[in-house]
Scaffold this motif. Structure first.
Motif, mmCIF file in Angstrom:
data_model
loop_
_atom_site.group_PDB
_atom_site.id
_atom_site.type_symbol
_atom_site.label_atom_id
_atom_site.label_comp_id
_atom_site.label_asym_id
_atom_site.label_seq_id
_atom_site.Cartn_x
_atom_site.Cartn_y
_atom_site.Cartn_z
ATOM 1 N N LEU A 190 0.847 -1.186 0.000
ATOM 2 C CA LEU A 190 0.000 0.000 0.000
ATOM 3 C C LEU A 190 0.883 1.236 0.000
ATOM 4 O O LEU A 190 1.836 1.327 0.787
ATOM 5 N N GLN A 191 0.556 2.183 -0.855
ATOM 6 C CA GLN A 191 1.329 3.423 -0.974
ATOM 7 C C GLN A 191 0.376 4.605 -0.873
ATOM 8 O O GLN A 191 -0.394 4.862 -1.788
ATOM 9 N N ALA A 192 0.436 5.297 0.266
ATOM 10 C CA ALA A 192 -0.439 6.448 0.485
ATOM 11 C C ALA A 192 0.230 7.722 -0.013
ATOM 12 O O ALA A 192 1.454 7.877 0.104
ATOM 13 N N SER A 193 -0.577 8.620 -0.549
ATOM 14 C CA SER A 193 -0.059 9.898 -1.028
ATOM 15 C C SER A 193 -1.170 10.938 -0.994
ATOM 16 O O SER A 193 -2.338 10.607 -0.753
ATOM 17 N N GLY A 194 -0.796 12.187 -1.230
ATOM 18 C CA GLY A 194 -1.785 13.248 -1.332
ATOM 19 C C GLY A 194 -1.854 14.169 -0.135
ATOM 20 O O GLY A 194 -2.619 15.128 -0.150
ATOM 21 N N GLY A 195 -1.100 13.886 0.886
ATOM 22 C CA GLY A 195 -1.102 14.766 2.051
ATOM 23 C C GLY A 195 -0.447 16.098 1.756
ATOM 24 O O GLY A 195 0.162 16.296 0.710
ATOM 25 N N GLY A 196 -0.594 17.016 2.701
ATOM 26 C CA GLY A 196 0.007 18.319 2.532
ATOM 27 C C GLY A 196 -0.507 19.299 3.554
ATOM 28 O O GLY A 196 -1.135 18.913 4.544
ATOM 29 N N LEU A 197 -0.242 20.573 3.293
ATOM 30 C CA LEU A 197 -0.681 21.652 4.169
ATOM 31 C C LEU A 197 -1.889 22.337 3.554
ATOM 32 O O LEU A 197 -1.867 22.704 2.371
ATOM 33 N N VAL A 198 -2.939 22.506 4.336
ATOM 34 C CA VAL A 198 -4.165 23.137 3.849
ATOM 35 C C VAL A 198 -4.743 24.013 4.951
ATOM 36 O O VAL A 198 -4.550 23.722 6.135
ATOM 37 N N GLN A 199 -5.436 25.052 4.561
ATOM 38 C CA GLN A 199 -6.072 25.919 5.552
ATOM 39 C C GLN A 199 -7.375 25.298 6.044
ATOM 40 O O GLN A 199 -8.012 24.511 5.324
ATOM 41 N N ALA A 200 -7.749 25.668 7.244
ATOM 42 C CA ALA A 200 -9.021 25.198 7.799
ATOM 43 C C ALA A 200 -10.155 25.540 6.837
ATOM 44 O O ALA A 200 -10.192 26.635 6.273
ATOM 45 N N GLY A 201 -11.052 24.586 6.664
ATOM 46 C CA GLY A 201 -12.149 24.745 5.728
ATOM 47 C C GLY A 201 -11.843 24.234 4.339
ATOM 48 O O GLY A 201 -12.752 24.110 3.515
ATOM 49 N N GLY A 202 -10.589 23.914 4.088
ATOM 50 C CA GLY A 202 -10.182 23.431 2.778
ATOM 51 C C GLY A 202 -10.403 21.945 2.595
ATOM 52 O O GLY A 202 -10.977 21.266 3.460
ATOM 53 N N SER A 203 -9.929 21.457 1.457
ATOM 54 C CA SER A 203 -10.124 20.055 1.085
ATOM 55 C C SER A 203 -8.811 19.439 0.613
ATOM 56 O O SER A 203 -7.913 20.137 0.133
ATOM 57 N N LEU A 204 -8.728 18.134 0.761
ATOM 58 C CA LEU A 204 -7.626 17.337 0.230
ATOM 59 C C LEU A 204 -8.169 15.988 -0.168
ATOM 60 O O LEU A 204 -9.154 15.515 0.414
ATOM 61 N N ARG A 205 -7.510 15.375 -1.152
ATOM 62 C CA ARG A 205 -7.845 14.003 -1.500
ATOM 63 C C ARG A 205 -6.612 13.139 -1.356
ATOM 64 O O ARG A 205 -5.591 13.385 -2.008
ATOM 65 N N LEU A 206 -6.713 12.137 -0.509
ATOM 66 C CA LEU A 206 -5.644 11.168 -0.331
ATOM 67 C C LEU A 206 -5.877 9.976 -1.241
ATOM 68 O O LEU A 206 -7.021 9.608 -1.513
ATOM 69 N N SER A 207 -4.772 9.382 -1.685
ATOM 70 C CA SER A 207 -4.838 8.193 -2.519
ATOM 71 C C SER A 207 -4.031 7.081 -1.890
ATOM 72 O O SER A 207 -3.003 7.327 -1.249
ATOM 73 N N CYS A 208 -4.490 5.872 -2.090
ATOM 74 C CA CYS A 208 -3.774 4.690 -1.624
ATOM 75 C C CYS A 208 -3.675 3.720 -2.794
ATOM 76 O O CYS A 208 -4.676 3.118 -3.191
ATOM 77 N N ASN A 209 -2.486 3.607 -3.342
ATOM 78 C CA ASN A 209 -2.261 2.675 -4.444
ATOM 79 C C ASN A 209 -2.005 1.287 -3.881
ATOM 80 O O ASN A 209 -1.155 1.108 -3.010
ATOM 81 N N VAL A 210 -2.734 0.315 -4.401
ATOM 82 C CA VAL A 210 -2.674 -1.052 -3.911
ATOM 83 C C VAL A 210 -2.039 -1.933 -4.965
ATOM 84 O O VAL A 210 -2.436 -1.906 -6.129
#
Length: 118
Positions: free
Chosen positions: A3-23
């Protein structure tokens, strides 16, 4: 199973992010997939899971209505769409896999850092 997780980062409150997990590594049609997180000084927290074979999902109360777990069978990727992020969502996020019907999470990704600024 790898499993390889990615997509994290720094975001302001109220914002959005999408994480991915490659299997990768083996056929996972009989597996369940999940996202967890661990904040500094806290225990690992379950967030959401999904069955690979059917679109059956379950969410922790802390993220229900804000986070959405989904998967792309063709690409072998599991996503965690996060919206309305709060500073308390800051943590390392992990994806995990286990055999459907079991209580175990056998395989874990390496984690991706999500930081939400106020």
């Amino acid at each position: 199973v790898q499993l390889q997780a990615s997509g994290g980062g720094l975001v302001q409150a109220g914002g959005s992010l999408r994480l991915s997990c490659n299997v990768s590594g083996r056929t996972i049609s009989n597996y369940k997939m999940a996202w967890f997180r661990q904040a500094p000084g806290k225990e690992r927290e379950f967030l959401a899971n999904i069955l690979w074979r059917v679109r059956s999902t379950y969410y922790a109360n802390s993220v229900a209505g804000r986070f959405t777990i989904s998967r792309d069978n063709a690409k072998n990727i599991v996503y965690l769409q996060m919206s309305s992020l709060k500073p308390e969502d800051t943590a390392v996020y992990y994806c995990a896999a286990g055999v459907a019907g079991s209580r175990d999470w056998t395989y874990w990704g390496q984690g991706t850092q999500v930081t939400v600024s106020s």
